[in-house]
Design a protein around this motif. Structure first.
Motif, PDB file in Angstrom:
ATOM      1  N   GLU A   2      -7.902   4.330  -7.804  1.00 15.35           N
ATOM      2  CA  GLU A   2      -7.594   4.444  -8.891  1.00 15.35           C
ATOM      3  C   GLU A   2      -8.879   4.697  -9.540  1.00 15.35           C
ATOM      4  O   GLU A   2      -9.017   5.401 -11.481  1.00 15.35           O
ATOM      5  N   TYR A  25      -8.986   3.418 -13.514  1.00 13.75           N
ATOM      6  CA  TYR A  25      -9.601   2.527 -13.758  1.00 13.75           C
ATOM      7  C   TYR A  25     -11.017   2.501 -14.673  1.00 13.75           C
ATOM      8  O   TYR A  25     -11.657   3.729 -14.192  1.00 13.75           O
ATOM      9  N   ALA A  51      -7.557   0.529  -2.809  1.00 14.06           N
ATOM     10  CA  ALA A  51      -6.360   0.997  -3.473  1.00 14.06           C
ATOM     11  C   ALA A  51      -7.026   0.771  -4.964  1.00 14.06           C
ATOM     12  O   ALA A  51      -7.102   1.649  -5.938  1.00 14.06           O
ATOM     13  N   VAL A  52      -8.077  -0.576  -4.910  1.00 10.05           N
ATOM     14  CA  VAL A  52      -9.161  -0.025  -5.645  1.00 10.05           C
ATOM     15  C   VAL A  52      -9.492   0.943  -5.998  1.00 10.05           C
ATOM     16  O   VAL A  52     -10.320   1.785  -7.683  1.00 10.05           O
ATOM     17  N   LEU A  81      -6.734  -3.784   0.065  1.00  9.42           N
ATOM     18  CA  LEU A  81      -6.386  -4.031  -2.079  1.00  9.42           C
ATOM     19  C   LEU A  81      -8.033  -3.119  -2.141  1.00  9.42           C
ATOM     20  O   LEU A  81      -8.207  -2.769  -3.383  1.00  9.42           O
ATOM     21  N   HIS A  82      -8.967  -3.000  -1.911  1.00  9.96           N
ATOM     22  CA  HIS A  82      -9.956  -2.333  -1.668  1.00  9.96           C
ATOM     23  C   HIS A  82     -10.039  -1.190  -1.875  1.00  9.96           C
ATOM     24  O   HIS A  82     -10.543  -0.213  -3.054  1.00  9.96           O
ATOM     25  N   ALA A 115     -12.371  -5.292  -6.932  1.00  4.27           N
ATOM     26  CA  ALA A 115     -10.838  -5.917  -6.165  1.00  4.27           C
ATOM     27  C   ALA A 115     -11.550  -7.081  -5.737  1.00  4.27           C
ATOM     28  O   ALA A 115     -10.583  -7.770  -5.543  1.00  4.27           O
ATOM     29  N   LYS A 132       0.135   0.491  -7.000  1.00  2.00           N
ATOM     30  CA  LYS A 132      -0.484   0.102  -5.663  1.00  2.00           C
ATOM     31  C   LYS A 132      -0.571  -1.213  -6.002  1.00  2.00           C
ATOM     32  O   LYS A 132      -0.339  -1.656  -5.190  1.00  2.00           O
ATOM     33  N   VAL A 133      -1.986  -1.056  -6.580  1.00  2.00           N
ATOM     34  CA  VAL A 133      -2.713  -2.442  -6.761  1.00  2.00           C
ATOM     35  C   VAL A 133      -1.384  -3.690  -7.102  1.00  2.00           C
ATOM     36  O   VAL A 133      -1.759  -4.376  -6.391  1.00  2.00           O
ATOM     37  N   GLU A 146       0.609  -0.976   0.229  1.00  2.00           N
ATOM     38  CA  GLU A 146      -0.233   0.195  -0.100  1.00  2.00           C
ATOM     39  C   GLU A 146       0.908   0.883   0.190  1.00  2.00           C
ATOM     40  O   GLU A 146       0.083   2.261  -0.089  1.00  2.00           O
ATOM     41  N   LEU A 197      -4.600  -6.623 -14.594  1.00  3.69           N
ATOM     42  CA  LEU A 197      -5.157  -4.843 -14.717  1.00  3.69           C
ATOM     43  C   LEU A 197      -5.206  -4.329 -15.980  1.00  3.69           C
ATOM     44  O   LEU A 197      -5.745  -3.419 -16.409  1.00  3.69           O
TER      45      LEU A 197
END
Length: 210
Positions: free
Chosen positions: A136, A142, A132-133, A129-130, A151, A81-82, A75, A189
């Motif tokens: 994005e 994204y 970071a997504v 992870l959530h 995620a 980051k993801v 992170e 990704l």
């Protein structure tokens, strides 16, 4: 005073169980073996953990704390980051194979379930992870989509590959598998990244003949 002593005893019991698991596997984690390692009678273990399942549940909870430290390193990445978080997940599985198997390849006690527990933020590791997504998507790097489901797809993809590797479904060594895993994460990704906003070059206007 008694509370501190009780907490210390509980930590010693957990540490002994973790060491037995690491050195000899889950079958070695019996209440009797743990008691011997701590230097107490087996009955004393039950004052802190009602049964073996409760002790294993504590080991799994502690394992998620370890995984969280790995993912938080990802992170901190300044870019991608993801991808960094996904790579850290693999690093955890390589560094702690027995713990990975205990946490993700065996069913013990109440499990967090999708979507309720995840939506309520009850999974500290998935939350990383959530977040970071979500970031994005917010920054339009994204494609616009449901952040939690996106995620989840990434999480499941990483879990699937690592679990297959852990169960011996690859002939690749650790280094080659890590490269494959990284390439596959990049490939996945690319499919969710927003299209580039670069404009196509304009054609020069044709001059009309006099």
């Amino acid at each position: 005073m008694n509370t501190v002593h009780t907490g210390d005893a509980k930590r010693r019991i957990l540490a002994a169980a973790q060491e037995l698991h690491e050195k000899r596997g889950l079958d070695a984690v019996s209440m009797r073996n743990v008691a011997e390692a701590v230097g107490v009678v087996a009955a004393a273990i039950y004052r802190h953990y009602r049964d073996k399942d409760a002790l294993i549940g504590a080991m799994i909870a502690a394992g998620h704390g370890v995984l969280e430290t790995y993912l938080r390193e990802g992170e901190k990445a300044r870019s991608d980051k993801v991808l960094a978080i996904m790579d850290q997940f693999l690093r955890f599985a390589f560094d702690q194979p027995g713990l990975y198997e205990l946490m993700f390849l065996r069913a013990h006690g109440p499990l967090r379930k999708y979507p309720d527990d995840f939506a309520a933020g009850r999974s500290p590791t998935f939350n990383i992870l959530h977040r970071a997504v979500t970031e994005e998507i917010r920054r339009k790097r994204y494609r616009r989509d449901d952040a939690m489901e996106t995620a989840l797809s990434l999480w499941a993809h990483a879990h699937g590959l690592i679990s297959m590797y852990t169960l011996g479904r690859f002939t690749l060594g650790p280094d080659d598998f890590a490269k494959l895993y990284h390439r596959d994460a990049q490939r996945t990704l690319r499919g969710i990244k927003a299209p580039s906003k670069t404009k196509a070059p304009t054609k020069p206007k044709r001059r009309r003949s006099a």
